[in-house]
Design a protein around this motif. Structure first.
Motif, short mmCIF file in Angstrom:
data_model
loop_
_atom_site.label_atom_id
_atom_site.label_comp_id
_atom_site.label_asym_id
_atom_site.label_seq_id
_atom_site.Cartn_x
_atom_site.Cartn_y
_atom_site.Cartn_z
N SER A 117 21.09 45.34 85.59
CA SER A 117 20.28 46.57 84.72
C SER A 117 18.58 45.98 85.42
N ASN A 163 9.94 59.60 84.75
CA ASN A 163 10.55 58.47 83.82
C ASN A 163 11.23 58.00 84.02
N LEU A 164 10.87 56.27 84.20
CA LEU A 164 11.72 55.75 84.84
C LEU A 164 12.37 54.86 83.28
N ASP A 166 15.35 54.81 80.43
CA ASP A 166 16.58 54.37 80.12
C ASP A 166 16.06 54.73 78.63
N ARG A 196 14.06 49.20 79.04
CA ARG A 196 15.33 48.90 80.05
C ARG A 196 15.04 50.14 81.36
N LEU A 197 15.09 49.77 82.09
CA LEU A 197 14.57 51.40 82.69
C LEU A 197 15.95 51.37 84.50
N ASP A 198 15.64 52.31 85.10
CA ASP A 198 16.66 52.90 85.56
C ASP A 198 17.14 52.18 86.81
N ASN A 199 18.30 51.73 87.18
CA ASN A 199 19.10 50.51 88.17
C ASN A 199 18.64 51.23 89.53
N SER A 200 17.84 51.82 89.59
CA SER A 200 17.48 52.78 90.82
C SER A 200 16.12 51.98 91.61
#
Length: 445
Positions: A117, A163-164, A166, A196-200
């Motif tokens: 995460s 938008n990052l 989740d 929580r942000l994008d895992n990328s």
């Protein structure tokens, strides 16, 4: 910014309104000077009103826009939106840099297993308005920030447009007053917003560390090479209904404000983490959109003549002004014993929109700079600010200072990083409590 010369010209056309002051005349060769009450816990205007005769002169009240306030590297970062029933819409967003803490690297031969995460945690510093659900968004900046660059409330920076956050963590009601916040792993931290942000985003970081990107050799290189330009944090709900919404304050330099990547390398049995923080080497600024359309404050800012019933000060936007031109009629041989400016506030106990605790009092120089020379604390018993002006009025009477009126605003520590505002009753207020300047002095022959 409004032209003050034009404001004064407009006031010449106004019928003088009245406020109280106490006049004590004496022909004695000397007198005992009454000590100033500046610095006391509370100043009561009624004590001075009861001490002598009463005469009258006018007060002129209005508000002026501030269009050149810097909003970078403040005590608080601001995010959120609220609809003030008296001031209109306020929508705040935050632009901030984050950096690594020293050398970040892996052992030779290590490979990534998984990104568990990426979490942005923002330590709460307070709020203004009515707490409720807001939908938070986070965007990666494509335009760099500079620590020595001045940024203003209308400054912006470009982003990727993606938008990052989740969707599962985007909409939250901030829980600010809890003593502690318990994480999923059982750790206890200070109250904070956790997105929580994008895992990328984490994958990009870990892969670049693995290939030996030089930006990860130190915090300074990370910033100077502009590897990660920063984040924009805002809300999607930009137009809440009247009386709804809040501006949330964040302590950016708090150790628990950070972006953390949780991951495992091949062969790991336990989770690892890498954190980026907003340090004193990082730039940040608050952006605020403020819309007064349809509210009385807009009329006051457009024309100072409209400030006689109510006038205002609002963080990041405007200051209150009080003028008392007929103080100039006092003779130069007058000794000012007491001078209190009483300014009542329109506020009901329990309202979400409380007045600021501290008011700064200043005058404007020829260059347009506001010089603060007094502070006053809000007195909830009197529902007013009572300001000791004895020294200032004495300087005006003696010719040491020019009578340019007073500029009032919240504490400068918070004027550029909060959403607080104050409503003052003017001389023509329909309410019984109105501002007055009360002066007691002795005149010598």
């Amino acid at each position: 910014m409004m032209n003050l010369k034009n404001l004064h010209n407009n006031w010449r056309k106004v019928i003088l309104l009245s406020a109280c002051f106490v006049l004590t005349l004496s022909v004695l060769p000397s007198c005992k000077k009454t000590s100033s009450k500046f610095g006391s816990e509370a100043l009561d205007i009624n004590d001075l009103l009861a001490s002598g005769g009463v005469d009258t002169f006018d007060l002129k009240t209005y508000s002026v826009l501030e269009d050149s306030l810097t909003s970078d590297n403040q005590i608080f970062g601001m995010v959120g939106a609220y609809h003030d029933p008296k001031f209109g819409l306020v929508n705040a967003s935050l632009y901030a840099q984050f950096t690594i803490d020293g050398l970040t690297q892996f052992s030779s031969g290590e490979t990534l297993n998984t990104i568990d995460s990426v979490v942005l945690s923002l330590n709460y510093g307070g709020y203004y308005g009515k707490l409720g659900p807001q939908t938070f968004e986070v965007y990666q900046l494509t335009d760099s920030l500079g620590l020595t660059t001045d940024y203003y409330r209308n400054s912006t920076k470009t982003t990727t447009g993606i938008n990052l956050v989740d969707p599962g963590s985007a909409t939250q009601t901030p829980i600010i007053d809890d003593e502690k916040f318990v994480l999923g792993n059982g750790d206890s931290v200070n109250p904070q917003l956790r997105l929580r942000l994008d895992n990328s985003l984490g994958l990009q970081f870990i892969n670049d560390i693995l290939v030996g990107n030089t930006a990860f050799q130190s915090s300074d290189l990370f910033l100077s090479e502009q590897y990660f330009k920063g984040l924009k944090i805002n809300v999607a709900n930009t137009t809440p209904a009247s009386g709804q919404g809040a501006i949330i304050y964040f302590n950016l330099l708090n150790s628990q404000t950070k972006m953390t990547i949780y991951f495992k390398m091949n062969g790991d049995t336990e989770q690892r983490e890498i954190s980026l923080k907003n340090t004193s080497k990082c730039a940040d600024f608050n952006h605020a959109d403020i819309d007064h359309t349809g509210y009385h404050i807009a009329d006051v800012l457009a024309n100072p003549l409209n400030g006689q019933t109510q006038f205002y000060t609002q963080s990041l936007d405007n200051r209150a002004v009080v003028e008392f031109p007929t103080v100039n009629n006092l003779k130069s041989n007058a000794l000012i014993n007491n001078a209190l400016l009483y300014i009542p506030v329109s506020y009901q106990n329990g309202s979400y929109y409380y007045p600021s605790v501290t008011l700064e009092v200043g005058y404007k120089t020829d260059s347009g700079k506001i010089v603060t020379f007094r502070t006053a604390s809000y007195d909830n018993n009197q529902k007013a600010f009572v300001i000791d002006l004895r020294d200032y009025i004495q300087d005006i009477v003696s010719g040491k200072a020019e009578n340019r009126g007073l500029y009032l605003n919240q504490s400068s520590l918070y004027f550029n990083c909060t959403a607080e505002r104050i409503i003052f009753n003017g001389p023509a207020s329909p309410y019984k409590t109105r501002p007055k300047l009360v002066i007691k002095y002795t005149e010598f022959k």
